[in-house]
Motif scaffolding. Sequence first.
Motif, mmCIF file in Angstrom:
data_model
loop_
_atom_site.group_PDB
_atom_site.id
_atom_site.type_symbol
_atom_site.label_atom_id
_atom_site.label_comp_id
_atom_site.label_asym_id
_atom_site.label_seq_id
_atom_site.Cartn_x
_atom_site.Cartn_y
_atom_site.Cartn_z
ATOM 1 N N GLY A 108 0.792 -1.211 0.000
ATOM 2 C CA GLY A 108 0.000 0.000 0.000
ATOM 3 C C GLY A 108 0.829 1.267 0.000
ATOM 4 N N SER A 109 2.028 1.216 0.578
ATOM 5 C CA SER A 109 2.884 2.402 0.639
ATOM 6 C C SER A 109 4.018 2.373 -0.369
ATOM 7 C CB SER A 109 3.467 2.554 2.052
ATOM 8 O OG SER A 109 4.205 1.395 2.415
ATOM 9 N N SER A 110 4.360 1.211 -0.884
ATOM 10 C CA SER A 110 5.412 1.078 -1.895
ATOM 11 C C SER A 110 4.757 0.662 -3.204
ATOM 12 C CB SER A 110 6.453 0.035 -1.472
ATOM 13 O OG SER A 110 7.436 -0.136 -2.477
ATOM 14 N N THR A 111 4.558 1.637 -4.081
ATOM 15 C CA THR A 111 3.803 1.385 -5.298
ATOM 16 C C THR A 111 4.645 1.713 -6.517
ATOM 17 O OG1 THR A 111 1.719 1.871 -6.439
ATOM 18 C CG2 THR A 111 2.823 3.719 -5.389
ATOM 19 N N VAL A 112 4.180 1.276 -7.669
ATOM 20 C CA VAL A 112 4.715 1.733 -8.949
ATOM 21 C C VAL A 112 3.527 2.309 -9.708
ATOM 22 C CG1 VAL A 112 4.529 -0.634 -9.862
ATOM 23 C CG2 VAL A 112 5.849 1.076 -11.101
ATOM 24 N N ARG A 113 3.654 3.583 -10.105
ATOM 25 C CA ARG A 113 2.554 4.276 -10.748
ATOM 26 C C ARG A 113 2.807 4.429 -12.237
ATOM 27 N NH1 ARG A 113 -0.847 7.856 -7.996
ATOM 28 N NH2 ARG A 113 -0.331 9.576 -9.397
ATOM 29 N N ASN A 114 1.732 4.398 -13.013
ATOM 30 C CA ASN A 114 1.878 4.736 -14.421
ATOM 31 C C ASN A 114 2.462 6.136 -14.517
ATOM 32 O OD1 ASN A 114 0.654 2.328 -15.421
ATOM 33 N ND2 ASN A 114 -1.340 3.165 -14.862
#
Length: 587
Positions: free
Chosen positions: A232-238
């Motif tokens: 939830g806190s470590s993401t990869v975003r477009n």
Amino acid sequence: MSPSPWHARAFLAVLLLLPAFQASAAQSCGQPATPISEVQGQGDTSPLVGQQVTVEGVLTLDSRMDGGFSGFYLQQADGETDNNPDTSEAVFVYTRRSAGTPGDRLRITGTVKEFHGLTELTDIRALTACGSAPVPKARELKQLHPDALEALENMRVRTTRPLTVISSWNLARYGELTLAPDDQVIPTEYLEPGPQARQAAKQNRQHRIRLDDARSVRQPDPIPWPPGGLTGSSTVRNGDTVHGISGILDYRFGAWRLQPDEPPVFKSANPRAPAPSRPEGPHVRIMTMNLENYFNGDGRGNGFPTSRGAPTPGLFRIQSQKLTAALRRPDPDIIAVTELENDGYDDTSAIAQLTAAMGPEWEFVATPGADGNDKIRTALLYRQDRVDVEGAPRRLSSGPFRKQGRPPLAQTFRPKNQGLAIRVVVPHLKSKSCRNANAANRDRNDGQGCYAQRRSKSARALVSWLEQQPEADGFAGTLITGDFNSYFREAPLQPLKRAGFTSMVHHFHPCKAHTCNHHTFRYKGQKGSLDYAFASAPLVSRVIGARTWAINADEPPALGYKANLPGIQTSPWRASDHDPVITDIQL
């Protein structure tokens, strides 16, 4: 002279030994072998399909682990290539034999096969380890066009410029991300529908690649990207970028892929942004969001799975928490929503329970008996301590909305302590899905998808209906805000533009050619706007700000409420699949 019995027996012995001798010689390391470049050839298909060959090369990446591709990649040693840039020097070896590890030289006899576009060796007859050898140097991956990639199939490659994440749709399902040289905008966001838009979409599709995890398992655990796993806190975003990818260029499941041999570097080029702060001075803030099918079962904790929304009461609670977090943070005065369950207005209805979850200061607009027959509807919520409703709400239930579609909702509001009133209208036009599309509404291959004609007809009816509506005293204008299922240059939006309505997000943040710094939706790696705030001509000068808040479309679907990952329950990130539109108006 006939041969003697001794000569006959000797000759027979030689014949019996010959196949074994030939097989032994074929498997002697360093003996002549078929160059891998000849196995690959210069086209999409190997010229040696169906033939048995013996090749010798270096194992570069092993995918024989549990859940792997049941084989490994073999590449010609650097000093043994044909120096022809049009032929690949590597091949995939489909086998469960255990000999060899990366950096080993192997001699292999097998049959050439094309497996769904991938050249490979299968039916392995012999596999001999020939000792360690230098791993071939990675070739620079200069472009992503399929014509350029074919010549590097199965070879070690490396990227020298960053690639941009454009889709994480399959991240949790298969452990893959879609990458491109730059973020990709859907062409009808900036081009008229037609051949040019169709060609631009083709160009987008031809310049992308997938970052994979060298495995074929579904729902990998942990999710491999970003390195360390998705949380939830470590993401990869477009919009984020990936640097220094080194690995194998692979083709399988209908797409070109990079199978890394070491973790690449991820950089946050599209960081999460806080909710837009409210401007100074008296104004009204209107927020619009597609709720991605907010269905509450029977409203008493039962009735799950729902027909379109949460499958369990627990996941519905998470959906509610995420949506209310997203709707509260910008501190709006009026909220226009779409994809809300069409189930009446009593205490067990979806709208009543969503409004209650927002807090005691919130109220909803009710139009019982006028909401149409669709499973979902549009709705308006408002802060009763900040704005008053004036007059009765109305729904457009004639013309194209008489028997189908979601009737648009209109309500006039007057902010407390401000002199002017504003009419807010919430439409939700037919989607681009082609289910049951007839001849007139089929995809015309112009970039608009199916039902463009029906959306256009609905937009014309909406404009005509509004022209006939009475206006309150001190009327400032109309804001049409909702999900139009149409990108900015598509036909369904033109009736609004001709009637003097202006998309306020595009007014404040215009697209420049194929560069758009705002969007509300992503579909198959392309971003664009489906949700709008259209202001009537008298209202335009009173709009002091309009923007999208990128909380949903750029986040992995794996962070949505159905995934139930730790740390997502009260987070606004990926509360829906559409980003909200926020409009500030000075009245």
